[in-house]
Design an enzyme around this catalytic site. Structure first.
Site, short mmCIF file in Angstrom:
data_model
loop_
_atom_site.label_atom_id
_atom_site.label_comp_id
_atom_site.label_asym_id
_atom_site.label_seq_id
_atom_site.Cartn_x
_atom_site.Cartn_y
_atom_site.Cartn_z
N GLY A 85 0.78 -1.24 0.00
CA GLY A 85 0.00 0.00 0.00
C GLY A 85 0.80 1.28 0.00
N TRP A 87 2.39 2.90 -2.42
CA TRP A 87 2.08 3.80 -3.52
C TRP A 87 0.72 4.46 -3.30
CZ3 TRP A 87 3.78 2.50 -9.18
CH2 TRP A 87 5.17 2.38 -9.22
N ASP A 113 -5.50 -5.76 -5.51
CA ASP A 113 -4.45 -6.76 -5.34
C ASP A 113 -5.10 -8.13 -5.15
OD1 ASP A 113 -1.23 -6.42 -4.57
OD2 ASP A 113 -2.11 -8.30 -3.90
N ASP A 129 -8.22 -9.78 -9.22
CA ASP A 129 -7.21 -10.13 -10.20
C ASP A 129 -7.50 -9.30 -11.45
OD1 ASP A 129 -5.54 -11.21 -12.14
OD2 ASP A 129 -5.88 -13.29 -11.51
N ASP A 153 3.51 -1.34 -9.57
CA ASP A 153 4.85 -1.68 -9.07
C ASP A 153 4.97 -3.20 -8.94
OD1 ASP A 153 7.41 -1.09 -8.09
OD2 ASP A 153 6.75 -1.21 -6.01
N LYS A 193 6.64 -0.73 -13.44
CA LYS A 193 8.01 -1.22 -13.25
C LYS A 193 8.33 -2.29 -14.28
CE LYS A 193 8.90 -3.75 -9.56
NZ LYS A 193 9.13 -3.95 -8.12
#
Length: 246
Positions: A85, A87, A113, A129, A153, A193
């Protein structure tokens, strides 16, 4: 004169080496001992604890936003793979969701998540998902419209094989990009990322077809020995929906 992330000077004379050394222990591998020692001596880890963030990754999104300014008041922001959490915590502050910097609290921060997360004030957290069928429509329903920012990320679980791990995270990033195509509003931003390693060409081509500008950057808080970098794609062109991206 150099400064650490805590703002303290590092160039003074006679400074002592204050690094924490971790002794090997029964049942702990050499690599895990090195990881623990690095964590204990990481100034960003210490700063995250001091400032109440859930991980050092919070500083990566701060540095990216300092440069590209996408976490703005009123924005509808989606954080994919949001756990733990950090971000989301940064996004709540930067987008002034709680109205702490004055003005009316507007905008939405949505964290999704596969696992549950501890609540974050000002942020909506959901177990989802994002690759499931209909996940994009569910996210737009929660947002009450399309998103201004989709950020990720996420990193695939490590296999220990460098090339395999690189391909896995590129595939994950591509999946996040296609999700972003479905939920972003015109002019939106995608942040994700990736790992440097030679297989990013197709991802770069894909993003350049759908965004006005695509930037590749390694923020200062990213460890020097890590191959991670971040792609920041701005100016989403939603009018290209349905265009051939092969």
């Amino acid at each position: 004169m150099g400064k650490t992330p805590t703002g303290k000077n590092t160039s003074g004379r006679g400074q002592r080496d204050l690094k924490v050394k971790v002794k090997s222990a029964r049942g702990r591998t050499t690599s895990s001992t090195r990881w623990l020692q690095r964590q204990l001596n990481d100034p960003y880890v210490k700063r995250a604890k001091a400032e109440g963030y859930r991980g050092r990754a919070a500083f990566k999104i701060m540095e990216l936003d300092d440069k590209f300014r996408f976490l703005v008041p009123g924005a509808r922001i989606v954080d994919l793979g949001a756990a733990p959490g950090g971000w989301c915590q940064v996004a709540v502050k930067r987008a002034n969701i709680l109205g702490e910097r004055g003005g009316k609290a507007v905008g939405t921060i949505l964290g999704v998540d596969l696992q549950e997360m501890e609540p974050i004030a000002g942020c909506e957290l959901h177990v989802l998902d994002f690759m499931d069928e209909g996940a994009d429509d569910q996210v737009k329903e929660w947002l009450g419209g399309k998103a201004d920012v989709v950020m990720s990320d996420m990193a695939a679980s490590s296999s220990g094989h460098k090339k395999t791990d690189h391909l896995k995270i590129i595939a994950l990033c591509e999946a996040a990009a296609y999700f972003a195509f479905d939920v972003l509003d015109d002019g939106g931003t995608f942040v994700a990322k990736v790992l440097a390693g030679g297989a990013e060409g197709d991802l770069q081509k894909l993003l350049k077809q759908r965004f006005t500008k695509v930037h590749n950057i390694k923020p200062p808080s990213s460890r020097a020995d890590s191959s991670e970098k971040f792609v920041v794609a701005t100016g989403f062109r939603g009018d290209l929906a349905g265009a051939d991206t092969d």
